[in-house]
Design a protein around this motif. Structure first.
Motif, PDB file in Angstrom:
ATOM      1  N   TRP A 177       0.884  -1.184   0.000  1.00 12.96           N
ATOM      2  CA  TRP A 177       0.000   0.000   0.000  1.00 12.96           C
ATOM      3  C   TRP A 177       0.907   1.214   0.000  1.00 12.96           C
ATOM      4  O   TRP A 177       1.613   1.485   0.963  1.00 12.96           O
ATOM      5  N   TRP A 178       0.887   1.899  -1.107  1.00 17.49           N
ATOM      6  CA  TRP A 178       1.800   3.024  -1.308  1.00 17.49           C
ATOM      7  C   TRP A 178       1.041   4.338  -1.173  1.00 17.49           C
ATOM      8  O   TRP A 178      -0.042   4.520  -1.731  1.00 17.49           O
ATOM      9  N   PHE A 179       1.625   5.266  -0.439  1.00 21.73           N
ATOM     10  CA  PHE A 179       1.052   6.592  -0.219  1.00 21.73           C
ATOM     11  C   PHE A 179       1.955   7.582  -0.943  1.00 21.73           C
ATOM     12  O   PHE A 179       3.121   7.756  -0.590  1.00 21.73           O
ATOM     13  N   LEU A 180       1.409   8.201  -1.984  1.00 23.28           N
ATOM     14  CA  LEU A 180       2.204   9.063  -2.839  1.00 23.28           C
ATOM     15  C   LEU A 180       1.812  10.522  -2.679  1.00 23.28           C
ATOM     16  O   LEU A 180       0.653  10.849  -2.451  1.00 23.28           O
ATOM     17  N   ARG A 181       2.794  11.373  -2.829  1.00 20.44           N
ATOM     18  CA  ARG A 181       2.560  12.817  -2.833  1.00 20.44           C
ATOM     19  C   ARG A 181       3.575  13.426  -3.778  1.00 20.44           C
ATOM     20  O   ARG A 181       4.564  12.801  -4.121  1.00 20.44           O
ATOM     21  N   GLY A 182       3.314  14.617  -4.203  1.00 22.66           N
ATOM     22  CA  GLY A 182       4.225  15.304  -5.113  1.00 22.66           C
ATOM     23  C   GLY A 182       3.819  16.753  -5.203  1.00 22.66           C
ATOM     24  O   GLY A 182       3.046  17.264  -4.388  1.00 22.66           O
ATOM     25  N   GLU A 183       4.300  17.415  -6.223  1.00 22.41           N
ATOM     26  CA  GLU A 183       3.959  18.824  -6.443  1.00 22.41           C
ATOM     27  C   GLU A 183       2.458  18.902  -6.785  1.00 22.41           C
ATOM     28  O   GLU A 183       1.956  18.141  -7.607  1.00 22.41           O
ATOM     29  N   GLU A 184       1.766  19.804  -6.122  1.00 22.15           N
ATOM     30  CA  GLU A 184       0.304  19.861  -6.206  1.00 22.15           C
ATOM     31  C   GLU A 184      -0.231  19.924  -7.632  1.00 22.15           C
ATOM     32  O   GLU A 184      -1.090  19.130  -8.020  1.00 22.15           O
ATOM     33  N   LYS A 185       0.254  20.840  -8.442  1.00 20.73           N
ATOM     34  CA  LYS A 185      -0.258  20.983  -9.810  1.00 20.73           C
ATOM     35  C   LYS A 185      -0.001  19.725 -10.627  1.00 20.73           C
ATOM     36  O   LYS A 185      -0.870  19.256 -11.366  1.00 20.73           O
ATOM     37  N   ALA A 186       1.181  19.166 -10.495  1.00 19.64           N
ATOM     38  CA  ALA A 186       1.517  17.951 -11.250  1.00 19.64           C
ATOM     39  C   ALA A 186       0.604  16.792 -10.858  1.00 19.64           C
ATOM     40  O   ALA A 186       0.129  16.043 -11.722  1.00 19.64           O
ATOM     41  N   ILE A 187       0.337  16.658  -9.558  1.00 23.92           N
ATOM     42  CA  ILE A 187      -0.554  15.588  -9.088  1.00 23.92           C
ATOM     43  C   ILE A 187      -1.966  15.808  -9.622  1.00 23.92           C
ATOM     44  O   ILE A 187      -2.601  14.891 -10.144  1.00 23.92           O
ATOM     45  N   HIS A 188      -2.467  17.027  -9.516  1.00 23.20           N
ATOM     46  CA  HIS A 188      -3.822  17.313  -9.990  1.00 23.20           C
ATOM     47  C   HIS A 188      -3.933  17.060 -11.488  1.00 23.20           C
ATOM     48  O   HIS A 188      -4.912  16.462 -11.951  1.00 23.20           O
ATOM     49  N   ASP A 189      -2.937  17.506 -12.258  1.00 23.69           N
ATOM     50  CA  ASP A 189      -2.934  17.276 -13.712  1.00 23.69           C
ATOM     51  C   ASP A 189      -2.914  15.781 -14.019  1.00 23.69           C
ATOM     52  O   ASP A 189      -3.636  15.304 -14.897  1.00 23.69           O
ATOM     53  N   TYR A 190      -2.078  15.037 -13.319  1.00 21.36           N
ATOM     54  CA  TYR A 190      -1.974  13.595 -13.539  1.00 21.36           C
ATOM     55  C   TYR A 190      -3.313  12.901 -13.269  1.00 21.36           C
ATOM     56  O   TYR A 190      -3.779  12.087 -14.073  1.00 21.36           O
ATOM     57  N   LEU A 191      -3.922  13.227 -12.127  1.00 22.87           N
ATOM     58  CA  LEU A 191      -5.192  12.593 -11.783  1.00 22.87           C
ATOM     59  C   LEU A 191      -6.265  12.888 -12.818  1.00 22.87           C
ATOM     60  O   LEU A 191      -7.043  12.003 -13.190  1.00 22.87           O
ATOM     61  N   GLU A 192      -6.289  14.112 -13.298  1.00 17.75           N
ATOM     62  CA  GLU A 192      -7.308  14.505 -14.268  1.00 17.75           C
ATOM     63  C   GLU A 192      -7.003  13.968 -15.668  1.00 17.75           C
ATOM     64  O   GLU A 192      -7.850  13.319 -16.297  1.00 17.75           O
ATOM     65  N   LYS A 193      -5.805  14.210 -16.165  1.00 16.38           N
ATOM     66  CA  LYS A 193      -5.477  13.909 -17.567  1.00 16.38           C
ATOM     67  C   LYS A 193      -5.098  12.455 -17.812  1.00 16.38           C
ATOM     68  O   LYS A 193      -5.408  11.912 -18.866  1.00 16.38           O
TER      69      LYS A 193
END
Length: 145
Positions: free
Chosen positions: A53-69
């Protein structure tokens, strides 16, 4: 509602975590709040093992873009109206993957708003998708042992 979403994740994890082909990934949409210590505490509370079970975080905009696109989630929106109960509005669906292919997307939190019968139906649908994906890994036709 957060507690019930966590309960669903914990239940699925407890049921399937012993299978070596089962993994869960949680991606923080709020890395400013979800630091390493917070994610470690959440993992501890959930009984999660770092191997599956992996808990990931990163730069906010990059994460939001990844989740959406890339993942096909609805746009993550920062709530501006104080006092906002949640910092963000976002898609809370659970995705089930078989390898790299998404085979199921269900929003268990939304299903709860429709009643326990709908929630149970969605939850069982997710479980069946996980079971089917794990079974395909054990099938002699896939080349896996």
């Amino acid at each position: 509602c957060l507690e019930t979403a966590s309960e669903d994740l914990k239940s699925l994890y407890q049921e399937f975590s012993s299978d070596p082909d089962f993994h869960m990934v949680s991606i923080s949409i709020d890395p400013a709040t979800d630091g390493l210590e917070q994610l470690q505490e959440y993992a501890r509370v959930m009984g999660a093992e770092s191997g599956n079970w992996w808990f990931l975080r990163g730069e906010e905009k990059a994460i939001h873009d990844y989740l959406e696109k890339e993942m096909g989630f609805m746009k993550v929106v920062r709530n501006q109206v104080p006092p906002a109960k949640n910092r963000f509005s976002h898609d809370r669906a659970l995705l089930v993957f078989d390898g790299w292919k998404c085979v199921k997307k269900r929003d268990l939190q939304f299903a709860r708003t429709q009643g326990e019968k709908v929630r149970d139906s969605y939850f069982q649908d997710v479980r069946k998708s996980i079971l089917k994906s794990l079974a395909s890994r054990d099938s002699p036709t896939t080349g896996n042992p």
